[in-house]
Design a protein around this motif. Sequence first.
Motif, PDB file in Angstrom:
ATOM      1  N   ASN A  96       0.795  -1.225   0.000  1.00 50.63           N
ATOM      2  CA  ASN A  96       0.000   0.000   0.000  1.00 50.63           C
ATOM      3  C   ASN A  96       0.829   1.278   0.000  1.00 50.63           C
ATOM      4  O   ASN A  96       0.297   2.347  -0.312  1.00 50.63           O
ATOM      5  CB  ASN A  96      -0.936  -0.023   1.212  1.00 50.63           C
ATOM      6  CG  ASN A  96      -1.949   1.084   1.209  1.00 50.63           C
ATOM      7  OD1 ASN A  96      -1.972   1.909   2.122  1.00 50.63           O
ATOM      8  ND2 ASN A  96      -2.796   1.133   0.186  1.00 50.63           N
ATOM      9  N   LYS A  99       1.828   3.638  -4.620  1.00 53.90           N
ATOM     10  CA  LYS A  99       0.496   3.834  -5.183  1.00 53.90           C
ATOM     11  C   LYS A  99       0.286   3.138  -6.525  1.00 53.90           C
ATOM     12  O   LYS A  99      -0.803   3.236  -7.104  1.00 53.90           O
ATOM     13  CB  LYS A  99       0.183   5.329  -5.284  1.00 53.90           C
ATOM     14  CG  LYS A  99       0.041   5.983  -3.919  1.00 53.90           C
ATOM     15  CD  LYS A  99      -0.298   7.451  -4.022  1.00 53.90           C
ATOM     16  CE  LYS A  99      -0.508   8.071  -2.643  1.00 53.90           C
ATOM     17  NZ  LYS A  99       0.681   8.036  -1.774  1.00 53.90           N
ATOM     18  N   LEU A 102      -2.825   1.113  -7.362  1.00 53.11           N
ATOM     19  CA  LEU A 102      -4.020   1.585  -8.072  1.00 53.11           C
ATOM     20  C   LEU A 102      -4.185   0.882  -9.414  1.00 53.11           C
ATOM     21  O   LEU A 102      -5.308   0.624  -9.852  1.00 53.11           O
ATOM     22  CB  LEU A 102      -3.944   3.096  -8.279  1.00 53.11           C
ATOM     23  CG  LEU A 102      -4.133   3.964  -7.023  1.00 53.11           C
ATOM     24  CD1 LEU A 102      -3.785   5.417  -7.333  1.00 53.11           C
ATOM     25  CD2 LEU A 102      -5.550   3.847  -6.488  1.00 53.11           C
ATOM     26  N   THR A 112     -11.141   3.728 -10.870  1.00 57.45           N
ATOM     27  CA  THR A 112     -10.076   4.543 -10.298  1.00 57.45           C
ATOM     28  C   THR A 112      -9.818   5.748 -11.199  1.00 57.45           C
ATOM     29  O   THR A 112     -10.208   5.761 -12.370  1.00 57.45           O
ATOM     30  CB  THR A 112      -8.772   3.750 -10.143  1.00 57.45           C
ATOM     31  OG1 THR A 112      -8.332   3.323 -11.436  1.00 57.45           O
ATOM     32  CG2 THR A 112      -8.966   2.525  -9.261  1.00 57.45           C
ATOM     33  N   THR A 115      -4.563   6.939 -14.549  1.00 56.25           N
ATOM     34  CA  THR A 115      -3.219   7.316 -14.106  1.00 56.25           C
ATOM     35  C   THR A 115      -2.178   6.873 -15.109  1.00 56.25           C
ATOM     36  O   THR A 115      -2.196   5.728 -15.571  1.00 56.25           O
ATOM     37  CB  THR A 115      -2.896   6.674 -12.737  1.00 56.25           C
ATOM     38  OG1 THR A 115      -3.922   7.022 -11.797  1.00 56.25           O
ATOM     39  CG2 THR A 115      -1.559   7.157 -12.208  1.00 56.25           C
ATOM     40  N   SER A 143      -0.089  14.448   0.775  1.00 64.59           N
ATOM     41  CA  SER A 143      -0.003  15.349  -0.381  1.00 64.59           C
ATOM     42  C   SER A 143       1.357  16.023  -0.505  1.00 64.59           C
ATOM     43  O   SER A 143       1.475  17.107  -1.080  1.00 64.59           O
ATOM     44  CB  SER A 143      -1.107  16.424  -0.335  1.00 64.59           C
ATOM     45  OG  SER A 143      -2.373  15.829  -0.446  1.00 64.59           O
ATOM     46  N   THR A 146       3.121  17.190  -4.313  1.00 68.45           N
ATOM     47  CA  THR A 146       1.961  17.069  -5.200  1.00 68.45           C
ATOM     48  C   THR A 146       1.572  18.444  -5.723  1.00 68.45           C
ATOM     49  O   THR A 146       1.508  19.409  -4.961  1.00 68.45           O
ATOM     50  CB  THR A 146       0.782  16.430  -4.447  1.00 68.45           C
ATOM     51  OG1 THR A 146       1.173  15.136  -3.985  1.00 68.45           O
ATOM     52  CG2 THR A 146      -0.434  16.294  -5.347  1.00 68.45           C
ATOM     53  N   ASP A 261     -10.787   6.725  -0.232  1.00 63.45           N
ATOM     54  CA  ASP A 261     -10.984   8.103  -0.686  1.00 63.45           C
ATOM     55  C   ASP A 261     -11.594   8.105  -2.081  1.00 63.45           C
ATOM     56  O   ASP A 261     -11.036   7.521  -3.021  1.00 63.45           O
ATOM     57  CB  ASP A 261      -9.647   8.842  -0.717  1.00 63.45           C
ATOM     58  CG  ASP A 261      -9.043   9.025   0.666  1.00 63.45           C
ATOM     59  OD1 ASP A 261      -9.767   8.846   1.663  1.00 63.45           O
ATOM     60  OD2 ASP A 261      -7.840   9.362   0.753  1.00 63.45           O
ATOM     61  N   GLU A 274      -7.547   7.074  -3.617  1.00 60.58           N
ATOM     62  CA  GLU A 274      -6.556   6.290  -2.882  1.00 60.58           C
ATOM     63  C   GLU A 274      -7.265   5.326  -1.939  1.00 60.58           C
ATOM     64  O   GLU A 274      -8.375   5.600  -1.468  1.00 60.58           O
ATOM     65  CB  GLU A 274      -5.609   7.189  -2.077  1.00 60.58           C
ATOM     66  CG  GLU A 274      -4.661   8.016  -2.929  1.00 60.58           C
ATOM     67  CD  GLU A 274      -3.622   8.757  -2.098  1.00 60.58           C
ATOM     68  OE1 GLU A 274      -3.454   8.436  -0.915  1.00 60.58           O
ATOM     69  OE2 GLU A 274      -2.980   9.671  -2.647  1.00 60.58           O
ATOM     70  N   GLU A 276      -6.257   3.872   1.538  1.00 60.25           N
ATOM     71  CA  GLU A 276      -5.266   4.138   2.574  1.00 60.25           C
ATOM     72  C   GLU A 276      -5.304   3.045   3.637  1.00 60.25           C
ATOM     73  O   GLU A 276      -6.239   2.978   4.441  1.00 60.25           O
ATOM     74  CB  GLU A 276      -5.540   5.501   3.212  1.00 60.25           C
ATOM     75  CG  GLU A 276      -5.427   6.671   2.249  1.00 60.25           C
ATOM     76  CD  GLU A 276      -4.015   7.234   2.193  1.00 60.25           C
ATOM     77  OE1 GLU A 276      -3.091   6.557   2.659  1.00 60.25           O
ATOM     78  OE2 GLU A 276      -3.852   8.349   1.690  1.00 60.25           O
TER      79      GLU A 276
END
Length: 305
Positions: A96, A99, A102, A112, A115, A143, A146, A261, A274, A276
């Motif tokens: 996890n 990322k 994803l 999702t 990306t 963040s 970012t 999220d 995400e 988490e």
Amino acid sequence: MTDHHQSTRGEPRVALVTCADLPELDPDDRLVRAPLAARGIATEAVRWDDPAVDWSGYDLVVLRSPWDYALRRDEFVAWARTVPRVVNPADVVAWNTDKRYLAELSAAGVPTVPTAWVEPGQDWSPPADTGEYVIKPAVSAGSQDTGRYDLADPEHRELAGAHVRRLSAAGRVTMVQPYLGAVDTAGETALLFLAGPDGLEFSHAIRKGPMLTGPDPGVAALYKEERIDPRTATPEQLAAAVKALTAVPGGTGRLLYARVDLIPGPDGGPVLVELELTEPSLFIGYADGAPERLATAIATHLARD
């Protein structure tokens, strides 16, 4: 001085793991200490990278705010693998904290945010279209590093390229995602799940307002301030969250907590931003009874062995 090696008169001892910048925990996490004490469970805030700690002296080690791990992710994962009774488990932490999970969830049919992934050293140019995009590293927390870029703006296009090059030079994988405008209106919904007798149970939800206002300045920060409000999760959001959790490798029965999220996608349906599972803020101060539910979840894990 806290003795990390001796039990406290037979009470269960729980380490609440944090980092040097938050030696007394994030204020939200402190809310669980009183309900745990009421159950006869002693807690200590402990830095994950404190070499003096004997982690075997704890009955449970709960990851809470070790938010400085992003630039030391391999060290953090290696540490987690050495800790007895850490939650969430070390193999979940390893999966996890990058990322790129994803992509696995997307392949499993979880909606999702689209990306693109840029490996270190890989050439990258901003997309030809002129929409807004988010650029961030695949390993980050709160963040950090970012930024939000309007590719109709020539300066933003240059800054976006510089952001990717900066991450690449540091050996970091970059994520490039379209910015979903619904976050500026509907906001982001975080659904919180805590362990119960039969596995993860939905606890509460909150709304996070927009955080990204422009390009990343390249200045390191532990986390960015967020606007948080309570929110009632919709059936569609709950269904999307359960679908994401169902795809977690190894299942969710071992998890103490999870945060899902979501943001409305172009068609209005919830899409995953995400999942988490490592060190999420749980926002227990925003829902009645949530500190007690987290304490119960910790007590449930303590009783498993």
